[in-house]
Design a protein around this motif. Structure first.
Motif, PDB file in Angstrom:
ATOM      1  N   ILE A 177       1.015  -1.256   0.337  1.00  9.90           N
ATOM      2  CA  ILE A 177      -0.272  -0.176   0.686  1.00  9.90           C
ATOM      3  C   ILE A 177       1.553   1.392   0.189  1.00  9.90           C
ATOM      4  O   ILE A 177       0.677   2.013  -1.036  1.00  9.90           O
ATOM      5  N   MET A 178       1.906   1.205   0.858  1.00 14.30           N
ATOM      6  CA  MET A 178       2.644   2.217   1.043  1.00 14.30           C
ATOM      7  C   MET A 178       3.550   2.344  -0.834  1.00 14.30           C
ATOM      8  O   MET A 178       4.133   3.488  -1.040  1.00 14.30           O
ATOM      9  N   LEU A 179       3.915   1.631  -1.505  1.00 11.59           N
ATOM     10  CA  LEU A 179       4.399   1.520  -2.182  1.00 11.59           C
ATOM     11  C   LEU A 179       3.749   1.893  -2.842  1.00 11.59           C
ATOM     12  O   LEU A 179       3.845   2.615  -4.457  1.00 11.59           O
ATOM     13  N   TRP A 181       1.008   4.528  -2.895  1.00 11.27           N
ATOM     14  CA  TRP A 181       1.140   5.833  -2.728  1.00 11.27           C
ATOM     15  C   TRP A 181       2.200   6.562  -2.836  1.00 11.27           C
ATOM     16  O   TRP A 181       2.507   8.056  -3.967  1.00 11.27           O
ATOM     17  N   ILE A 182       3.634   5.929  -2.941  1.00 10.40           N
ATOM     18  CA  ILE A 182       5.045   6.150  -3.273  1.00 10.40           C
ATOM     19  C   ILE A 182       4.668   6.229  -5.067  1.00 10.40           C
ATOM     20  O   ILE A 182       4.914   7.565  -5.672  1.00 10.40           O
ATOM     21  N   PHE A 185       1.957   9.050  -5.796  1.00  8.17           N
ATOM     22  CA  PHE A 185       2.393  10.616  -6.043  1.00  8.17           C
ATOM     23  C   PHE A 185       3.679  11.175  -6.596  1.00  8.17           C
ATOM     24  O   PHE A 185       4.275  12.252  -7.651  1.00  8.17           O
ATOM     25  N   GLY A 186       4.754  10.271  -6.996  1.00 12.20           N
ATOM     26  CA  GLY A 186       5.969   9.647  -7.597  1.00 12.20           C
ATOM     27  C   GLY A 186       5.581  10.284  -9.260  1.00 12.20           C
ATOM     28  O   GLY A 186       5.915  11.040  -9.867  1.00 12.20           O
ATOM     29  N   LYS A 188       2.238  11.804 -10.365  1.00 12.61           N
ATOM     30  CA  LYS A 188       2.284  12.901 -10.876  1.00 12.61           C
ATOM     31  C   LYS A 188       2.937  13.458 -10.901  1.00 12.61           C
ATOM     32  O   LYS A 188       3.091  14.644 -11.152  1.00 12.61           O
ATOM     33  N   TYR A 189       4.189  13.216  -9.947  1.00 11.35           N
ATOM     34  CA  TYR A 189       5.289  14.532  -9.311  1.00 11.35           C
ATOM     35  C   TYR A 189       6.077  14.589 -11.277  1.00 11.35           C
ATOM     36  O   TYR A 189       6.813  15.463 -11.906  1.00 11.35           O
ATOM     37  N   GLU A 192       3.628  16.984 -13.332  1.00 11.82           N
ATOM     38  CA  GLU A 192       3.063  17.815 -13.325  1.00 11.82           C
ATOM     39  C   GLU A 192       3.925  18.813 -13.491  1.00 11.82           C
ATOM     40  O   GLU A 192       5.228  19.109 -14.671  1.00 11.82           O
ATOM     41  N   MET A 309      -7.887   2.331 -10.966  1.00 11.43           N
ATOM     42  CA  MET A 309      -8.686   1.361  -9.943  1.00 11.43           C
ATOM     43  C   MET A 309      -7.891  -0.185 -10.699  1.00 11.43           C
ATOM     44  O   MET A 309      -8.319  -0.375  -9.919  1.00 11.43           O
TER      45      MET A 309
ATOM     46  N   SER B 368       8.601  20.638  -5.484  1.00 16.24           N
ATOM     47  CA  SER B 368       7.316  19.315  -5.880  1.00 16.24           C
ATOM     48  C   SER B 368       6.036  19.477  -4.468  1.00 16.24           C
ATOM     49  O   SER B 368       6.926  18.293  -3.553  1.00 16.24           O
ATOM     50  N   ASN B 370       3.958  16.685  -4.794  1.00 17.97           N
ATOM     51  CA  ASN B 370       3.362  15.864  -5.143  1.00 17.97           C
ATOM     52  C   ASN B 370       4.559  14.828  -4.647  1.00 17.97           C
ATOM     53  O   ASN B 370       4.722  13.692  -3.765  1.00 17.97           O
ATOM     54  N   LEU B 371       5.138  15.441  -5.225  1.00 21.05           N
ATOM     55  CA  LEU B 371       7.172  14.431  -4.445  1.00 21.05           C
ATOM     56  C   LEU B 371       7.151  14.471  -3.069  1.00 21.05           C
ATOM     57  O   LEU B 371       7.500  13.574  -2.702  1.00 21.05           O
ATOM     58  N   THR B 374       5.341  11.911  -0.871  1.00 19.65           N
ATOM     59  CA  THR B 374       5.317  10.798  -1.149  1.00 19.65           C
ATOM     60  C   THR B 374       5.897  10.342   0.861  1.00 19.65           C
ATOM     61  O   THR B 374       5.970   9.398   0.799  1.00 19.65           O
ATOM     62  N   TYR B 377       4.435   8.200   3.149  1.00 18.85           N
ATOM     63  CA  TYR B 377       4.669   6.743   2.951  1.00 18.85           C
ATOM     64  C   TYR B 377       6.142   6.465   3.267  1.00 18.85           C
ATOM     65  O   TYR B 377       6.508   5.035   3.294  1.00 18.85           O
ATOM     66  N   LEU B 381       7.934   2.791   5.318  1.00 19.99           N
ATOM     67  CA  LEU B 381       8.576   2.245   4.769  1.00 19.99           C
ATOM     68  C   LEU B 381       9.740   2.037   5.595  1.00 19.99           C
ATOM     69  O   LEU B 381      10.124   1.185   6.029  1.00 19.99           O
TER      70      LEU B 381
END
Lengths: 406, 404
Positions: A177-179, A181-182, A185-186, A188-189, A192, A309, B368, B370-371, B374, B377, B381
């Motif tokens: 789950i953490m991976l 989200w990373i 967001f990663g 999107k970065y 962007e 999804m 950023s 977004n950056l 992260t 999270y 980890l």
């Protein structure tokens, strides 16, 4: 499997009883998912009913949106053309769903719950995008190169969770789950405004299109057609089946999933298999991302990451398909149809607002996961008394009875 | 395994490697501090040197058997050096805008929903039922909290209603995982999906695409004006604790209450017994399923309070999937806190700090958004790696109990 209860008076089993026995041993795999789906649709219908809509009308509109009416010979003319377009969409969505479902199923068979399909999908897609936009290759090589990049990236993303589980015992549910989200967001970065992979259009937060040489050929339709990736997905199902059931690796993975302690005593490295199973799972999910990109998306925008999804629906597909290749095939088609039938483009908004239908689809998916997971509920609904009666008769038999209580 | 080795090493060399590791962590902290007011050292050599020393101390601790603290020292040394060098590029005013008492208040604000859910999860998991449905239960609380608040005009009704519906979803999870013996992770996952679909569906069908109306009655803040007037500490306590939401104070009290209940009362003993050795508990006459039902439903109610804090307390509106993974971070905090209330709250504060820092950095510094997002999270980890071999869940967690 001969059941003691299925024997006739002369010692030979009667045809009817043989058939019933066969149905009960074999059809359990079919019965539970079917019953789960029916229960889920009934419950979903109740929600629709309580909020003042006609569930039959809603389900009919969703069904019309899936394009499955194309299979009916009496649907003709412009209706048939619409149905064809909708069916192309359903198959288009089924393609990645099969793969993200394999990603869940493979880890499942090793005793792990891979919720990270979504993140692995994005990482695969991003890797394919980098190769598809930044590398110049002839068409025969470009697509394979993109796919290779995607599966390697996906394998790494899945493998991280595997390594964490194998070495420090971090639960894969949390780490994947953490991976996710990373990755979200990663991702999107990266795309962007001002991000490292943002495309040429200065004020649009999205990537460039992959070059023409990296696009998968279209096979059916014109407007957002079905692409050749579906063959790759079907092949992946075969690979999944063979890998799991016909190789040493698959044997070890299943052994660990069945009982890690026993596998360890049998000389199988549990931690190695945890890592491998997650990495291979990531491979399939990464492939899903690559096929979506090269087949019809061609580029990615930051807001795509908010709505993705497929990795999560893959969990429902794997559960409904009972982690079997054939089951996944049909479950993927089913969920893809549900997805497409409730989407803004396919669903008739005068019948039911798509914004509601999307959530209705989520409710139905949740209930299917829940009911398939609670097998005992459905099995007990299905002739509980007969099982009990047979159990008593088996126990009452003398010790020489053939077969025993299965 | 590693725990055993650590303990052996403890026996031989007293506390020496542990002290080394603590020195390493202190050196890492010092490396950051030199770049901040009042020191404001603007030369990379200082943090690099301090970072190297910290890493050396951490490494020495690891090789001498203190693996956990030692690896923390190593990790912090790296992070601190980078952070200090970055901080050196900023002037005093922009640093002050990020690192101030507001950051501490933000930490509490972000930690509160996590803490509610994590304390809820603590009850459930201590009783032997994995609850990854916390996220969905928060979402139920968030939606039904605001729905009932709008309907009744009072946040009190909203909060109560949130708890009822969070408890209802938890009850479904309980039926499936206790009574029907479904896989608890699968069932919990289905709860998240169910809550997502259900709240999304009701949200759209009740409020339409324009969302909840403005001017919702909010859970009030507690104003403690006298804190500002305190001598010496007033400058610190006033801005941090002077104006906090009521539910933040509730969660602070709850941490203590849960600690007492779990470790000092008969009920807590029963919950723990059922989670560690259900058969033994059954033998002495404790109803395993009744305790588990109670614990799971309570966990849903607490998680829903966290959700209600988000919608009724924090923003005064609802959005689809507004919990955005907080339930899962709460779960990580629970693991990180080793299923104990006070350390779990500490982990929530850590994640709250990361979120608060992320929010401030993206507002003030040119990084950023977004950056930065992260960061929490990645921290989870890192935390999972950091608690190597030390986080042992209740023995019977995840296993259905079949009475004989």
């Amino acid at each position: 499997m001969s059941r003691p209860g299925a024997e006739g008076g002369d010692g030979r089993p009667r045809t009817v009883e043989v058939l019933t026995a066969w149905f009960e041993t074999r059809a359990g795999g079919l019965l539970v998912p079917l019953a789960a789906a029916i229960l889920a649709f009934l419950a979903g219908g109740l929600v629709v009913l309580f909020t003042g809509n006609n569930p039959l009308g809603v389900y009919k509109a969703i069904f019309d949106g899936t394009g499955l009416t194309y299979l009916f010979p009496w649907v003709q003319g412009s209706e048939r053309a619409t149905a064809a377009r909708n069916l192309q969409q359903t198959l288009l969505v089924a393609t990645p769903l099969m793969l993200t479902a394999i990603a869940v199923a493979f880890a499942f068979r090793c005793g792990m719950f891979n919720i990270g399909g979504q993140g692995q999908y994005w990482i695969g897609l991003i890797a394919a995008l980098v190769v598809g936009t930044h590398v110049d290759l002839p068409p025969a090589l470009h697509v394979p190169a993109c796919i290779l990049a995607a599966i390697v990236a996906g394998a790494i993303w899945g493998g991280v969770a595997g390594v964490l589980k194998a070495t420090v015992g971090a639960h894969e549910v949390i780490s994947t789950i953490m991976l996710n989200w990373i990755a979200i967001f990663g991702g999107k970065y990266l795309f962007e405004l001002g991000g490292p992979l943002q495309g040429e259009e200065e004020f649009i937060p999205r990537s460039n299109d992959v070059t023409a040489s990296a696009k998968l050929p279209a096979i059916w339709g014109t407007l957002q057609p079905l692409h050749a990736g579906i063959f790759v997905a079907l092949a992946a199902l075969v690979v999944y089946h063979l890998l799991l059931n016909r190789t040493t690796l698959g044997y070890e993975v299943r052994a660990v999933g069945f009982n890690p302690e026993a596998a360890r005593y049998g000389g199988i490295s549990v931690s190695r298999n945890y890592f491998l199973a997650m990495a291979i799972a990531g491979t399939f999910a990464g492939l899903a991302g690559a096929l979506d990109l090269l087949g019809w998306k061609f580029r990615v925008a930051t807001n795509d990451f908010d709505v993705g999804m497929l990795g999560f629906i893959g969990i429902a597909v794997a559960l409904l398909g009972r982690n079997k290749a054939v089951g996944i095939l049909f479950a993927a088609l089913f969920f893809a149809a549900l997805q497409v039938g409730t989407s803004t483009r396919q669903l008739d908004p005068t019948v039911f607002p798509p914004a509601l239908a999307v959530n209705l689809a989520t409710i139905i998916q949740a209930l299917i996961i829940l009911f398939v997971g609670a097998e005992i509920l459905i099995v007990s609904l299905w002739g509980a008394r007969r099982y009990v009666r047979r159990g008593r008769r088996v126990r009452a038999q003398p010790a020489g009875g053939s077969g025993g209580a299965a | 395994m590693s725990t055993g080795r650590t303990m052996l090493a403890h026996g031989r060399t007293a506390l020496e490697p542990r002290r080394l590791a603590i020195i390493g962590i202190a050196l890492a902290a010092l490396a950051v501090w030199t770049a901040l007011p009042p020191w404001m050292i603007r030369w990379e050599g200082v943090p690099v040197a301090l970072g190297l020393l910290a890493a050396a101390a951490g490494l020495a601790a690891v090789t001498r058997g203190e693996r956990r603290l030692g690896s923390w020292a190593l990790a912090l040394a790296g992070v601190a050096t980078v952070a200090a060098i970055w901080a050196q590029t900023k002037d005093e005013s922009s640093l002050g805008a990020v690192l101030n008492t507001g950051l501490l208040a933000a930490t509490l604000r972000f930690a509160t929903p996590l803490a509610f859910a994590a304390l809820g999860g603590l009850f459930s998991e201590r009783s032997g039922v994995v609850n990854i449905g916390l996220e969905g239960m928060m979402l139920m609380g968030a939606f039904f909290g605001i729905w009932a608040t709008i309907w009744s005009g009072s946040w009190v009704v909203g909060v109560l209603c949130a708890m009822v519906f969070g408890g209802l979803l938890a009850a479904v999870h309980a039926v499936f995982s206790i009574h029907l013996r479904a896989d608890q992770i699968v069932s919990g996952f289905a709860m998240n999906f169910l809550a997502l679909g259900l709240t999304g569906y009701l949200f759209i069908s009740i409020y339409g695409l324009q969302g909840t109306p403005p001017g919702v009655d909010r859970i009030p803040d507690v104003h403690l004006g006298f804190l500002h007037d305190l001598p010496a500490l007033g400058g610190l306590l006033g801005p941090v604790f002077g104006q906090l939401n009521l539910l933040i104070w509730v969660v602070l009290a709850l941490v203590v209450i849960v600690h007492v209940v779990i470790f000092r009362t008969a009920i807590g003993l029963r919950i723990r017994a059922v989670g560690e050795h259900p058969r033994a508990a059954d033998t002495v006459g404790i109803s395993v399923s009744r305790v588990r039902y109670g614990a799971v439903i309570l966990s849903g109610m607490l998680a829903a309070l966290g959700g209600a804090y988000l919608s009724v307390g924090f923003v005064g509106s609802f959005g689809q999937n507004m919990t955005a993974g907080r339930g899962f971070i709460a779960l990580a905090a629970l693991i990180f806190g080793k299923w104990k209330p006070i350390p779990t709250f500490g982990a929530c504060l850590l994640f709250g700090f990361a979120s608060g820092l992320a929010q401030r950095l993206q507002a003030e510094a040119d990084i950023s958004a977004n950056l930065i997002s992260t960061l929490p999270y990645i921290l989870v980890l890192a935390a999972l790696v950091g608690v190597v071999g030390r986080s042992v869940p209740p023995a019977a967690v995840g296993r259905p109990y079949v009475k004989q």
